[in-house]
Design a protein around this motif. Structure first.
Motif, mmCIF file in Angstrom:
data_model
loop_
_atom_site.group_PDB
_atom_site.id
_atom_site.type_symbol
_atom_site.label_atom_id
_atom_site.label_comp_id
_atom_site.label_asym_id
_atom_site.label_seq_id
_atom_site.Cartn_x
_atom_site.Cartn_y
_atom_site.Cartn_z
ATOM 1 N N TYR A 147 3.037 2.969 -3.204
ATOM 2 C CA TYR A 147 4.080 3.221 -1.671
ATOM 3 C C TYR A 147 4.690 2.016 -2.204
ATOM 4 O O TYR A 147 5.210 1.773 -1.300
ATOM 5 N N CYS A 284 7.395 8.855 7.323
ATOM 6 C CA CYS A 284 5.926 8.312 7.776
ATOM 7 C C CYS A 284 6.488 8.010 9.308
ATOM 8 O O CYS A 284 7.208 7.259 9.798
ATOM 9 N N CYS A 287 5.533 3.769 9.609
ATOM 10 C CA CYS A 287 6.407 2.844 8.011
ATOM 11 C C CYS A 287 7.804 3.699 7.787
ATOM 12 O O CYS A 287 8.605 3.250 7.440
ATOM 13 N N CYS A 296 1.623 8.494 6.737
ATOM 14 C CA CYS A 296 1.851 8.196 5.593
ATOM 15 C C CYS A 296 0.245 8.162 5.397
ATOM 16 O O CYS A 296 -0.499 7.669 6.175
ATOM 17 N N CYS A 299 -0.665 4.038 5.900
ATOM 18 C CA CYS A 299 -1.025 3.755 7.382
ATOM 19 C C CYS A 299 -2.129 4.266 8.038
ATOM 20 O O CYS A 299 -2.452 3.170 9.261
HETATM 21 ZN ZN ZN Z 1 3.678 4.814 6.601
#
Ligand code: ZN
Ligand code: SF4
Ligand code: ZN
Length: 313
Positions: A147, A284, A287, A296, A299
């Motif tokens: 990520y 998301c 973010c 996501c 998060c």
């Molecule tokens: Zn996120």
């Protein structure tokens, strides 16, 4: 044994390496030259990136990632290192890894982008895994690293991210995916994954080079890399596949390379067709990174941690 190339030029130079599956003995100079040529060939063959593009190289401090950074830099590409500092205290692992990457970036005079997990998110990777109730730090770590690499690369305006996966990694992954008939993974295993759906292009320029070759390149170029692994690394199942392939390679030199190359040429196109429609990806809500859910998983994990802390106070 004498270097084959030197010999063809009438010079007698002692070889430092014998590449059994290529039946090639080479001196230091010619091995380094051969190695960089292989990298260049792979970059071109799969149209990984051009000389006009900035290339982000994911660097952990290990031999593969630093060798990759050096090879691409020497080949004239505009490279930048990205390092994620995970906050792993055991064996001073994270601190030492960062130091190794910093030193290397100074040596080649290229910038290093550092993301410090504790400073940015407030937790180390082990605290995140614990907070998420996961005993296996590595699976959480893998998710966070993938990520973050994508997010950092995007935030810094990169379109392409290169990783140091070598032939041993790729052939072991292929064997493991084949043993479990993971059609989806088999369809997606490729030296270059295009930029799409919020992901930067991901490339593996070392995919045809063995671990023995990348270590030799690192040593011959006096790269100071992390020799100790991460204290959380356990007996990964990928090790078993690597051992199985090493045995086959020993009995039949060239097996690994053939297995992987023939897969790319003959089998992967079939699996690729089998891939179902790509999952619908959204941004998301927190973010903005690609995800199949509204928020996501990174998060969600961070939010859960913060809520749990709030509950404790
Ligand atoms: Zn996120
Ligand atoms: Fe992360 Fe596990 Fe690798 Fe350590 S061994 S860096 S915890 S994935
Ligand atoms: Zn030579």
């Amino acid at each position: 044994m004498l270097c084959k190339i030197c010999k063809s030029k009438g010079k007698r130079t002692k070889a430092v390496i014998y590449l059994r599956h290529h039946r090639l003995a080479l001196c230091k100079e010619h091995f380094v030259e051969w190695f960089e040529k292989q990298v260049q060939k792979t970059v071109k063959q799969f149209k990984m990136f051009s000389r006009k593009e900035k290339v982000a190289v994911a660097v952990s401090g290990g031999k593969d990632s630093l060798s990759l950074w050096l090879a691409l830099h020497r080949l004239g590409y505009e490279t930048y290192g990205i390092h994620i500092s995970l906050g792993i205290e055991g064996w001073n692992y994270s601190e030492k890894s960062l130091e190794v990457c910093r030193k290397f970036s100074e040596r080649i005079g290229r910038p290093l982008i550092v993301f410090n997990l504790k400073e940015e998110f407030g937790y180390t990777i082990e605290e995140i895994a614990k907070g998420a109730g996961r005993r296996d730090v590595c699976s959480v770590c893998g998710t966070f690293k993938r990520y973050l690499m994508n997010r950092i690369a995007k935030e810094h305006g990169f379109k392409v991210l290169a990783t140091g996966h070598n032939l041993d990694d790729e052939s072991a992954l292929l064997l493991s995916n084949t043993m479990r008939w993971e059609i989806g993974y088999l369809g997606r295993q490729y030296p270059v994954l295009p930029e799409e759906g919020g992901f930067v292009r991901k490339v593996k320029p070392f995919c045809f080079l063995t671990e023995k070759e990348t270590v030799s390149y690192a040593i011959l170029n006096r790269i100071e890399y992390m020799e100790t692994g991460c204290p959380n690394a356990k007996e990964a199942t990928s090790r078993v596949y690597k051992q199985a392939l090493a045995l086959l390679e020993h009995k039949m030199p060239g097996t690994k390379l053939r297995f992987y190359k023939e897969f790319l040429k003959r089998a992967r196109p079939i699996f690729e067709k089998e891939l179902k429609e790509q999952l619908e990806l959204n941004e998301c809500e927190v973010c903005g990174m690609p995800t199949t859910a509204p928020v996501c998983s990174v998060c969600r994990t961070l939010e859960r941690l913060k809520n749990a802390e709030g509950g404790e106070n």
